[in-house]
Motif scaffolding. Sequence first.
Motif, mmCIF file in Angstrom:
data_model
loop_
_atom_site.group_PDB
_atom_site.id
_atom_site.type_symbol
_atom_site.label_atom_id
_atom_site.label_comp_id
_atom_site.label_asym_id
_atom_site.label_seq_id
_atom_site.Cartn_x
_atom_site.Cartn_y
_atom_site.Cartn_z
ATOM 1 N N ALA A 60 37.185 26.564 53.861
ATOM 2 C CA ALA A 60 38.447 27.304 53.942
ATOM 3 C C ALA A 60 39.168 27.303 52.593
ATOM 4 O O ALA A 60 39.724 28.327 52.181
ATOM 5 N N ILE A 61 39.141 26.181 51.878
ATOM 6 C CA ILE A 61 39.797 26.108 50.568
ATOM 7 C C ILE A 61 39.088 27.018 49.569
ATOM 8 O O ILE A 61 39.735 27.772 48.830
ATOM 9 N N ARG A 62 37.741 26.971 49.555
ATOM 10 C CA ARG A 62 36.980 27.833 48.649
ATOM 11 C C ARG A 62 37.265 29.303 48.925
ATOM 12 O O ARG A 62 37.486 30.105 48.005
ATOM 13 N N GLY A 63 37.268 29.674 50.204
ATOM 14 C CA GLY A 63 37.553 31.068 50.575
ATOM 15 C C GLY A 63 38.973 31.472 50.249
ATOM 16 O O GLY A 63 39.232 32.613 49.869
ATOM 17 N N GLY A 64 39.921 30.519 50.394
ATOM 18 C CA GLY A 64 41.315 30.796 50.058
ATOM 19 C C GLY A 64 41.496 31.057 48.571
ATOM 20 O O GLY A 64 42.269 31.935 48.176
ATOM 21 N N ILE A 65 40.775 30.313 47.734
ATOM 22 C CA ILE A 65 40.848 30.514 46.281
ATOM 23 C C ILE A 65 40.302 31.887 45.911
ATOM 24 O O ILE A 65 40.896 32.622 45.116
ATOM 25 N N ILE A 66 39.190 32.270 46.527
ATOM 26 C CA ILE A 66 38.601 33.585 46.262
ATOM 27 C C ILE A 66 39.554 34.690 46.695
ATOM 28 O O ILE A 66 39.785 35.670 45.968
ATOM 29 N N SER A 67 40.158 34.529 47.872
ATOM 30 C CA SER A 67 41.121 35.517 48.376
ATOM 31 C C SER A 67 42.341 35.620 47.472
ATOM 32 O O SER A 67 42.846 36.715 47.209
ATOM 33 N N ALA A 68 42.823 34.482 46.983
ATOM 34 C CA ALA A 68 43.995 34.476 46.103
ATOM 35 C C ALA A 68 43.684 35.156 44.770
ATOM 36 O O ALA A 68 44.536 35.866 44.226
ATOM 37 N N LYS A 69 42.476 34.962 44.255
ATOM 38 C CA LYS A 69 42.102 35.618 43.003
ATOM 39 C C LYS A 69 42.064 37.132 43.176
ATOM 40 O O LYS A 69 42.454 37.875 42.282
ATOM 41 N N MET A 70 41.593 37.600 44.323
ATOM 42 C CA MET A 70 41.530 39.043 44.558
ATOM 43 C C MET A 70 42.914 39.640 44.803
ATOM 44 O O MET A 70 43.101 40.839 44.660
ATOM 45 N N ASN A 71 43.899 38.802 45.173
ATOM 46 C CA ASN A 71 45.263 39.272 45.400
ATOM 47 C C ASN A 71 46.185 38.982 44.222
ATOM 48 O O ASN A 71 47.403 38.978 44.377
ATOM 49 N N LEU A 72 45.624 38.725 43.054
ATOM 50 C CA LEU A 72 46.418 38.390 41.867
ATOM 51 C C LEU A 72 47.265 39.599 41.452
ATOM 52 O O LEU A 72 46.751 40.710 41.355
ATOM 53 N N ILE A 73 48.569 39.369 41.228
ATOM 54 C CA ILE A 73 49.478 40.446 40.825
ATOM 55 C C ILE A 73 50.284 40.006 39.606
ATOM 56 O O ILE A 73 50.471 38.806 39.383
ATOM 57 N N PRO A 74 50.773 40.963 38.805
ATOM 58 C CA PRO A 74 51.645 40.597 37.680
ATOM 59 C C PRO A 74 53.068 40.372 38.172
ATOM 60 O O PRO A 74 53.526 41.032 39.105
ATOM 61 N N VAL A 75 53.772 39.444 37.546
ATOM 62 C CA VAL A 75 55.161 39.148 37.899
ATOM 63 C C VAL A 75 56.050 39.601 36.746
ATOM 64 O O VAL A 75 55.818 39.213 35.592
ATOM 65 N N ARG A 76 57.042 40.422 37.065
ATOM 66 C CA ARG A 76 57.975 40.868 36.027
ATOM 67 C C ARG A 76 58.927 39.731 35.720
ATOM 68 O O ARG A 76 59.482 39.113 36.629
ATOM 69 N N ARG A 77 59.129 39.464 34.435
ATOM 70 C CA ARG A 77 59.997 38.363 34.041
ATOM 71 C C ARG A 77 61.134 38.868 33.159
ATOM 72 O O ARG A 77 61.014 39.907 32.512
ATOM 73 N N GLY A 78 62.237 38.127 33.154
ATOM 74 C CA GLY A 78 63.412 38.515 32.377
ATOM 75 C C GLY A 78 64.094 37.296 31.781
ATOM 76 O O GLY A 78 63.487 36.248 31.598
ATOM 77 N N TYR A 79 65.401 37.428 31.504
ATOM 78 C CA TYR A 79 66.170 36.381 30.839
ATOM 79 C C TYR A 79 67.299 35.883 31.736
ATOM 80 O O TYR A 79 67.740 36.582 32.650
ATOM 81 N N TRP A 80 67.780 34.700 31.448
ATOM 82 C CA TRP A 80 69.003 34.166 32.036
ATOM 83 C C TRP A 80 69.951 33.940 30.873
ATOM 84 O O TRP A 80 69.658 33.161 29.968
#
Length: 182
Positions: free
Chosen positions: A130-150
């Motif tokens: 389950a952990i191995r499959g979860g890592i594979i699934s997470a890699k396929m769902n990788l998205i960019p995160v928009r970042r800014g300033y405080w």
Amino acid sequence: MGDGGFGKGGGFGDKGKGKGKGKAKGKKGKGKGKEEKEWVPVTKLGRLVKDGKINSIEEIYVHSLPVKEFQIIDQFFQPGTLKDEVMKIHPVQRCTSAGQTNRFVCYVMVGDSNGHIGLGSKCSKEVATAIRGGIISAKMNLIPVRRGYWGNRIGTPHTMPMKLHGKSASVRVRLIPAPRGS
């Protein structure tokens, strides 16, 4: 005399030649010295990435191409760059005529601490699978995160660009920009 056409044995005079215990023939060295097999792409995107036609993961995001192979993500990130963390493992049961069958659901986060994050889940009979499959699934769902300033725009972007909130079922999440290092 031949063995017949129904596997090995099962007849009256098979004299213990069946598929039962005994010497494992043809299975020398199974499980020892597993080498990484070379990745053979299945999808068109995979072939383009392997041939070097697509040079960065941002090109995939710009064209909104679906990633169906986790090896595509591995091509763009150096080994050790992506860190994975198991968020939760919990058992689930299904009632069958023979009793209950137990399985484990695993939620995994994958990220590079540099603007890419992915969440994956997998259900399996064994925790390690389950952990191995979860890592594979997470890699396929990788998205960019928009970042800014405080505060002032000094240095590189380091936090959320604005206040965000989300709701799913009974869970509410609110993300607020914060100073660097918090």
